[in-house]
Design a protein around this motif. Structure first.
Motif, PDB file in Angstrom:
ATOM      1  N   GLY A   1     -12.345   1.642   2.256  1.00 46.54           N
ATOM      2  CA  GLY A   1     -11.153   1.925   3.460  1.00 46.54           C
ATOM      3  C   GLY A   1      -9.848   1.403   3.606  1.00 46.54           C
ATOM      4  O   GLY A   1      -9.108   1.213   2.120  1.00 46.54           O
ATOM      5  N   ASN A   2      -9.616   2.070   4.231  1.00 49.19           N
ATOM      6  CA  ASN A   2      -7.615   1.993   4.156  1.00 49.19           C
ATOM      7  C   ASN A   2      -7.137   0.396   4.776  1.00 49.19           C
ATOM      8  O   ASN A   2      -7.983  -0.162   5.329  1.00 49.19           O
ATOM      9  CB  ASN A   2      -7.018   3.285   5.222  1.00 49.19           C
ATOM     10  CG  ASN A   2      -6.667   4.255   4.396  1.00 49.19           C
ATOM     11  OD1 ASN A   2      -5.809   4.457   3.273  1.00 49.19           O
ATOM     12  ND2 ASN A   2      -6.601   5.579   5.026  1.00 49.19           N
TER      13      ASN A   2
ATOM     14  N   PHE B   1     -10.314   0.253   7.138  1.00 49.92           N
ATOM     15  CA  PHE B   1     -10.115   0.660   7.813  1.00 49.92           C
ATOM     16  C   PHE B   1     -11.693   2.320   7.460  1.00 49.92           C
ATOM     17  O   PHE B   1     -11.139   2.993   6.773  1.00 49.92           O
ATOM     18  CB  PHE B   1      -9.436   1.824   9.062  1.00 49.92           C
ATOM     19  CG  PHE B   1      -9.957   2.761   9.831  1.00 49.92           C
ATOM     20  CD1 PHE B   1     -10.622   2.431  11.295  1.00 49.92           C
ATOM     21  CD2 PHE B   1      -9.913   4.489   9.352  1.00 49.92           C
ATOM     22  CE1 PHE B   1     -10.778   3.689  12.286  1.00 49.92           C
ATOM     23  CE2 PHE B   1     -10.616   5.209  10.571  1.00 49.92           C
ATOM     24  CZ  PHE B   1     -11.373   4.810  11.812  1.00 49.92           C
ATOM     25  N   ASN B   2     -13.019   1.982   7.766  1.00 51.09           N
ATOM     26  CA  ASN B   2     -13.789   3.602   6.886  1.00 51.09           C
ATOM     27  C   ASN B   2     -14.895   3.792   8.688  1.00 51.09           C
ATOM     28  O   ASN B   2     -15.527   3.063   8.921  1.00 51.09           O
ATOM     29  CB  ASN B   2     -14.308   3.151   6.173  1.00 51.09           C
ATOM     30  CG  ASN B   2     -14.729   4.691   5.240  1.00 51.09           C
ATOM     31  OD1 ASN B   2     -15.113   4.864   6.343  1.00 51.09           O
ATOM     32  ND2 ASN B   2     -14.931   3.928   4.101  1.00 51.09           N
ATOM     33  N   ASN B   3     -14.216   4.772   9.491  1.00 49.06           N
ATOM     34  CA  ASN B   3     -15.451   4.705  11.083  1.00 49.06           C
ATOM     35  C   ASN B   3     -15.236   3.474  11.031  1.00 49.06           C
ATOM     36  O   ASN B   3     -16.565   2.995  11.730  1.00 49.06           O
ATOM     37  CB  ASN B   3     -16.566   5.356  10.268  1.00 49.06           C
ATOM     38  CG  ASN B   3     -16.670   6.447   9.311  1.00 49.06           C
ATOM     39  OD1 ASN B   3     -16.495   7.569   9.788  1.00 49.06           O
ATOM     40  ND2 ASN B   3     -17.273   6.629   7.738  1.00 49.06           N
ATOM     41  N   GLY B   4     -14.320   2.992  11.268  1.00 40.19           N
ATOM     42  CA  GLY B   4     -14.089   1.808  12.617  1.00 40.19           C
ATOM     43  C   GLY B   4     -13.532   1.060  11.167  1.00 40.19           C
ATOM     44  O   GLY B   4     -13.674   0.907  10.401  1.00 40.19           O
TER      45      GLY B   4
ATOM     46  N   ARG C   1       0.780  -1.208   0.121  1.00 42.33           N
ATOM     47  CA  ARG C   1      -0.464   0.507  -0.353  1.00 42.33           C
ATOM     48  C   ARG C   1       0.736   0.810  -0.202  1.00 42.33           C
ATOM     49  O   ARG C   1       2.052   1.472   0.451  1.00 42.33           O
ATOM     50  CB  ARG C   1      -0.847   0.077   1.206  1.00 42.33           C
ATOM     51  CG  ARG C   1      -0.224   0.555   2.457  1.00 42.33           C
ATOM     52  CD  ARG C   1      -1.095   0.532   3.520  1.00 42.33           C
ATOM     53  NE  ARG C   1      -0.426   1.172   4.711  1.00 42.33           N
ATOM     54  CZ  ARG C   1      -1.702   2.199   5.698  1.00 42.33           C
ATOM     55  NH1 ARG C   1      -3.004   1.863   5.433  1.00 42.33           N
ATOM     56  NH2 ARG C   1      -1.089   2.772   6.628  1.00 42.33           N
ATOM     57  N   ALA C   2       0.755   2.169  -0.597  1.00 41.56           N
ATOM     58  CA  ALA C   2       1.175   3.700  -1.029  1.00 41.56           C
ATOM     59  C   ALA C   2       0.082   4.503  -1.039  1.00 41.56           C
ATOM     60  O   ALA C   2      -1.165   4.759  -1.591  1.00 41.56           O
ATOM     61  CB  ALA C   2       1.843   3.152  -1.952  1.00 41.56           C
TER      62      ALA C   2
ATOM     63  N   ALA D   1      -6.704  -1.406  -5.891  1.00 39.22           N
ATOM     64  CA  ALA D   1      -7.768  -0.620  -5.714  1.00 39.22           C
ATOM     65  C   ALA D   1      -7.162   0.651  -5.204  1.00 39.22           C
ATOM     66  O   ALA D   1      -5.980   0.980  -4.701  1.00 39.22           O
ATOM     67  CB  ALA D   1      -8.276  -1.391  -4.899  1.00 39.22           C
ATOM     68  N   THR D   2      -8.144   1.472  -5.085  1.00 41.73           N
ATOM     69  CA  THR D   2      -7.831   3.067  -4.655  1.00 41.73           C
ATOM     70  C   THR D   2      -8.161   2.632  -3.142  1.00 41.73           C
ATOM     71  O   THR D   2      -9.397   1.779  -2.935  1.00 41.73           O
ATOM     72  CB  THR D   2      -8.481   3.757  -5.303  1.00 41.73           C
ATOM     73  OG1 THR D   2     -10.261   3.871  -5.741  1.00 41.73           O
ATOM     74  CG2 THR D   2      -8.160   4.276  -6.826  1.00 41.73           C
TER      75      THR D   2
END
Length: 395
Positions: A120-121, A145-148, A88-89, A113-114
């Motif tokens: 989420g990250n 992770f995306n709001n948790g 990941r970068a 994937a973006t």
């Protein structure tokens, strides 16, 4: 930077000029040679002049990678010439990470994937709790992770992300048929079916007693079994014949359980395959770099030692926490005994490389014969080392 150019002959330069201008090949080779010598200068200076290291200590080498401004998307079932790694970068100044893949030598970078596409990250968890790519190349399983935090399944073919469950998750082991994965999610084990994307917890499949008696699963495909450490003594455990601290199940289906000490003491929580499922290591430790290698056909037998946790080639190549570990072969003419290769995307990007190999379909039948040596920066010869030292002393 084209590392493979070092192996090209003058004849190859002339032939290749039709498809790729010879002046570009020569320019890239000069740039690679310059970078190679600069890194060798640092190693020799550290050992011979500054006395920070010895020839027996691991030397450090940067593999400089270049992330394209507009990278191509990876095709999930594409054939490759080398094993692939996930990383990941994030571009400095931006908020979100993207997920990429590359050849083990740092070439042919493509985007998976973006952040938005993944949902989420991708979480940067530790050595086991990392993103894992399915054996057929189509899916990525990871905590996101995306709001948790949640358990994510990303379909590379369809470019669709699925929220499988709340809380973090990671792959304990790929299932017997490679169409399923055993997932650890919030302290519970679940079976993820990659065909219909269903997630079923073991307590719902086999009952609470089964789940309470077991702790973690390691699937050994060469033996058609799955091994679990015993967690609790209950009525289900009492019904299993044999004795010992592990339960051995026949696969598929976790049938005919038997109690025995099947794996060694350091492997009671299971093992971890590297590039091949012919061998595995156990018991990762943060500050340790040397591990026993076990034979999948005889899982209690130590067949060698790995410098690095995830084995690429027994006794020679491995990867641990995004760093490639390499041990000199007896036949190699070099004063450097060990080398650590780290990936560097320059000042523009922050990146994290994951210890997860994807082997494309065309490589699977010859995986035990793949040698990445010719694709990685070579160990300096004794003559190169000597000449570099003289240049440093008398420049």
């Amino acid at each position: 930077m084209k590392k493979k150019l070092l192996a090209y002959s003058v004849g190859a330069l002339c032939v290749g000029a039709i498809a790729y201008p010879a002046w570009k090949i020569i320019k890239e080779k000069i740039a690679y040679d310059k970078d190679y010598q600069e890194q060798l200068d640092l190693i020799v200076e550290a050992i011979e002049i500054r006395r920070w290291n010895t020839k027996n200590d691991p030397a450090h080498w940067n593999i400089n990678i270049s992330i394209p401004e507009e990278p191509e998307y990876e095709t999930w079932d594409e054939n490759y010439s080398l094993p692939r790694l996930l990383f990941r970068a994030i571009k400095k100044g931006e908020r979100d990470f993207n997920l990429y893949s590359m050849n083990v030598d740092g070439t042919d970078i493509k985007i998976i994937a973006t952040d938005e596409e993944f949902g989420g990250n991708v979480a940067p968890f530790g050595f086991v709790k990392k993103p894992r790519r399915s054996p057929d190349g189509r899916f990525i399983i990871s905590t996101a992770f995306n709001n948790g935090y949640y358990c994510a399944l990303y379909d590379i073919k369809e470019r669709i992300s699925y929220r499988m469950a709340p809380k973090p998750c990671f792959v304990e082991s790929w299932g017997y048929d490679e169409k399923t994965a055993l997932i650890a999610n919030n302290g519970k084990t679940a079976l993820l079916n990659l065909t219909d994307r269903s997630l079923k917890y073991f307590k719902d499949i086999h009952g609470y007693q089964f789940e309470d008696a077991t702790e973690g699963f390691f699937v050994i495909k060469d033996k058609n079994i799955a091994v679990s450490k015993i967690y609790k003594d209950n009525d289900y455990l009492k019904s299993i014949p044999g004795d010992g601290e592990q339960i051995v199940f026949e696969m598929p289906g976790f049938k005919n359980p038997k109690r025995q000490n099947y794996l060694t003491d350091e492997c009671v929580f299971g093992g971890f395959y590297g590039m091949s499922e012919s061998y595995f290591t156990c018991d990762f430790k943060q500050n340790q770099s040397t591990y026993n290698i076990y034979d999948s056909r005889n899982p209690s037998k130590v067949i060698g030692e790995s410098f690095g946790f995830w084995v690429i080639e027994p006794g020679v190549w491995a990867i641990q926490e995004g760093t490639i570990y390499r041990v000199k072969r007896d036949s190699e003419d070099s004063d450097i005994k060990k080398m650590l290769y780290t990936y560097d995307a320059g000042k523009e990007y922050d990146l994290r490389v994951y210890d997860d190999f994807y082997i494309s379909e065309n490589l699977k039948n010859k995986i035990d014969n793949i040698d990445i040596t010719s694709h990685m920066p070579k160990l300096p010869t004794k003559q190169q080392y000597k000449e570099t030292l003289l240049d440093l002393l008398y420049k």
